[in-house]
Design a protein around this motif. Structure first.
Motif, mmCIF file in Angstrom:
data_model
loop_
_atom_site.group_PDB
_atom_site.id
_atom_site.type_symbol
_atom_site.label_atom_id
_atom_site.label_comp_id
_atom_site.label_asym_id
_atom_site.label_seq_id
_atom_site.Cartn_x
_atom_site.Cartn_y
_atom_site.Cartn_z
ATOM 1 N N GLU A 125 0.840 -1.206 0.000
ATOM 2 C CA GLU A 125 0.000 0.000 0.000
ATOM 3 C C GLU A 125 0.876 1.257 0.000
ATOM 4 O O GLU A 125 0.594 2.228 -0.687
ATOM 5 N N PHE A 126 1.964 1.208 0.765
ATOM 6 C CA PHE A 126 2.885 2.344 0.849
ATOM 7 C C PHE A 126 3.522 2.657 -0.508
ATOM 8 O O PHE A 126 3.710 3.815 -0.857
ATOM 9 N N TYR A 127 3.841 1.620 -1.271
ATOM 10 C CA TYR A 127 4.520 1.807 -2.548
ATOM 11 C C TYR A 127 3.595 1.787 -3.769
ATOM 12 O O TYR A 127 4.071 1.860 -4.889
ATOM 13 N N LYS A 128 2.292 1.700 -3.552
ATOM 14 C CA LYS A 128 1.383 1.662 -4.706
ATOM 15 C C LYS A 128 1.492 2.960 -5.512
ATOM 16 O O LYS A 128 1.991 3.974 -5.028
ATOM 17 N N SER A 129 0.998 2.923 -6.721
ATOM 18 C CA SER A 129 1.105 4.050 -7.636
ATOM 19 C C SER A 129 0.669 5.357 -6.984
ATOM 20 O O SER A 129 -0.426 5.452 -6.429
ATOM 21 N N ASP A 130 1.511 6.339 -7.032
ATOM 22 C CA ASP A 130 1.296 7.704 -6.558
ATOM 23 C C ASP A 130 1.203 7.862 -5.043
ATOM 24 O O ASP A 130 1.092 8.976 -4.551
ATOM 25 N N ALA A 131 1.231 6.791 -4.274
ATOM 26 C CA ALA A 131 1.130 6.919 -2.819
ATOM 27 C C ALA A 131 2.267 7.773 -2.256
ATOM 28 O O ALA A 131 2.063 8.543 -1.319
ATOM 29 N N LEU A 132 3.457 7.661 -2.853
ATOM 30 C CA LEU A 132 4.599 8.426 -2.344
ATOM 31 C C LEU A 132 4.473 9.920 -2.628
ATOM 32 O O LEU A 132 5.284 10.713 -2.155
ATOM 33 N N LEU A 133 3.465 10.318 -3.385
ATOM 34 C CA LEU A 133 3.212 11.739 -3.638
ATOM 35 C C LEU A 133 2.059 12.265 -2.771
ATOM 36 O O LEU A 133 1.766 13.454 -2.806
ATOM 37 N N GLU A 134 1.428 11.394 -2.027
ATOM 38 C CA GLU A 134 0.255 11.766 -1.231
ATOM 39 C C GLU A 134 0.588 11.700 0.250
ATOM 40 O O GLU A 134 0.645 10.624 0.834
ATOM 41 N N ASN A 135 0.805 12.865 0.860
ATOM 42 C CA ASN A 135 1.245 12.840 2.256
ATOM 43 C C ASN A 135 0.181 12.276 3.207
ATOM 44 O O ASN A 135 0.516 11.730 4.240
ATOM 45 N N LYS A 136 -1.117 12.338 2.853
ATOM 46 C CA LYS A 136 -2.147 11.747 3.707
ATOM 47 C C LYS A 136 -2.044 10.224 3.711
ATOM 48 O O LYS A 136 -2.179 9.590 4.751
ATOM 49 N N THR A 137 -1.800 9.653 2.536
ATOM 50 C CA THR A 137 -1.639 8.198 2.434
ATOM 51 C C THR A 137 -0.395 7.749 3.187
ATOM 52 O O THR A 137 -0.432 6.797 3.961
ATOM 53 N N VAL A 138 0.718 8.449 2.953
ATOM 54 C CA VAL A 138 1.975 8.114 3.623
ATOM 55 C C VAL A 138 1.813 8.262 5.132
ATOM 56 O O VAL A 138 2.202 7.390 5.913
ATOM 57 N N SER A 139 1.200 9.346 5.558
ATOM 58 C CA SER A 139 1.033 9.642 6.980
ATOM 59 C C SER A 139 0.269 8.547 7.717
ATOM 60 O O SER A 139 0.647 8.150 8.819
ATOM 61 N N LYS A 140 -0.789 8.026 7.106
ATOM 62 C CA LYS A 140 -1.601 7.010 7.787
ATOM 63 C C LYS A 140 -0.874 5.671 7.924
ATOM 64 O O LYS A 140 -1.228 4.860 8.766
ATOM 65 N N LEU A 141 0.157 5.448 7.111
ATOM 66 C CA LEU A 141 0.895 4.186 7.149
ATOM 67 C C LEU A 141 2.130 4.234 8.041
ATOM 68 O O LEU A 141 2.738 3.204 8.314
ATOM 69 N N LEU A 142 2.514 5.428 8.502
ATOM 70 C CA LEU A 142 3.714 5.593 9.318
ATOM 71 C C LEU A 142 3.389 5.556 10.808
ATOM 72 O O LEU A 142 2.454 6.200 11.267
ATOM 73 N N HIS A 143 4.187 4.831 11.548
ATOM 74 C CA HIS A 143 4.102 4.821 13.009
ATOM 75 C C HIS A 143 4.565 6.185 13.521
ATOM 76 O O HIS A 143 5.386 6.853 12.876
ATOM 77 N N ASP A 144 4.051 6.612 14.644
ATOM 78 C CA ASP A 144 4.448 7.917 15.201
ATOM 79 C C ASP A 144 5.947 8.003 15.458
ATOM 80 O O ASP A 144 6.540 9.070 15.361
ATOM 81 N N ASP A 145 6.585 6.874 15.780
ATOM 82 C CA ASP A 145 8.015 6.852 16.094
ATOM 83 C C ASP A 145 8.859 6.270 14.958
ATOM 84 O O ASP A 145 9.951 5.757 15.194
ATOM 85 N N VAL A 146 8.364 6.359 13.730
ATOM 86 C CA VAL A 146 9.069 5.787 12.589
ATOM 87 C C VAL A 146 10.442 6.437 12.401
ATOM 88 O O VAL A 146 10.620 7.631 12.649
ATOM 89 N N VAL A 147 11.405 5.620 11.989
ATOM 90 C CA VAL A 147 12.739 6.095 11.623
ATOM 91 C C VAL A 147 13.150 5.347 10.359
ATOM 92 O O VAL A 147 13.041 4.120 10.290
#
Length: 119
Positions: free
Chosen positions: A9-31
């Protein structure tokens, strides 16, 4: 969703351009520890989302062509090539770089990433 499906889901088409999509998949403490051809970067949640915002300013399309994806428990390894289309020339697809990344997931979100890229 399985760990593999979350990463897909993170790497699907255009997801890396959509900060809402990226944001929902990231843990609060992501590194994300990223070894690129330009050096080493250590990105936290805000910096990853900021990178997404910057990418969306330069590119109209983004596509990760995954060649390998392996899942073991909460760890997923992905090998892919990242292609983009620029605002200036939206008809031409251009290779941005090749990537290899290992993601650890926590609470069904991307938690730790170990990435290497080559132009």
């Amino acid at each position: 969703m399985s760990a593999k499906e979350i990463v897909q889901e993170f790497y699907k088409s255009d997801a890396l351009l959509e900060n809402k999509t990226v944001s929902k998949l990231l843990h609060d403490d992501v590194v994300l520890e990223w070894h690129s051809s330009k050096g080493f970067l250590k990105l936290k949640r805000t910096e990853i989302i900021d990178l997404t915002t910057e990418l969306s300013k330069a590119y109209v399309r983004s596509k990760a062509r995954i060649t390998h994806i392996l899942e073991e428990g909460n760890t997923v390894s992905v090998r892919y090539s990242h292609y983009v289309k620029t605002i200036e020339n939206p008809r031409e697809e251009m290779l941005l770089a090749h990537f290899m990344v290992i993601w650890e997931l926590k609470n069904n979100k991307l938690y730790r990433g170990y990435q290497m890229s080559q132009l």
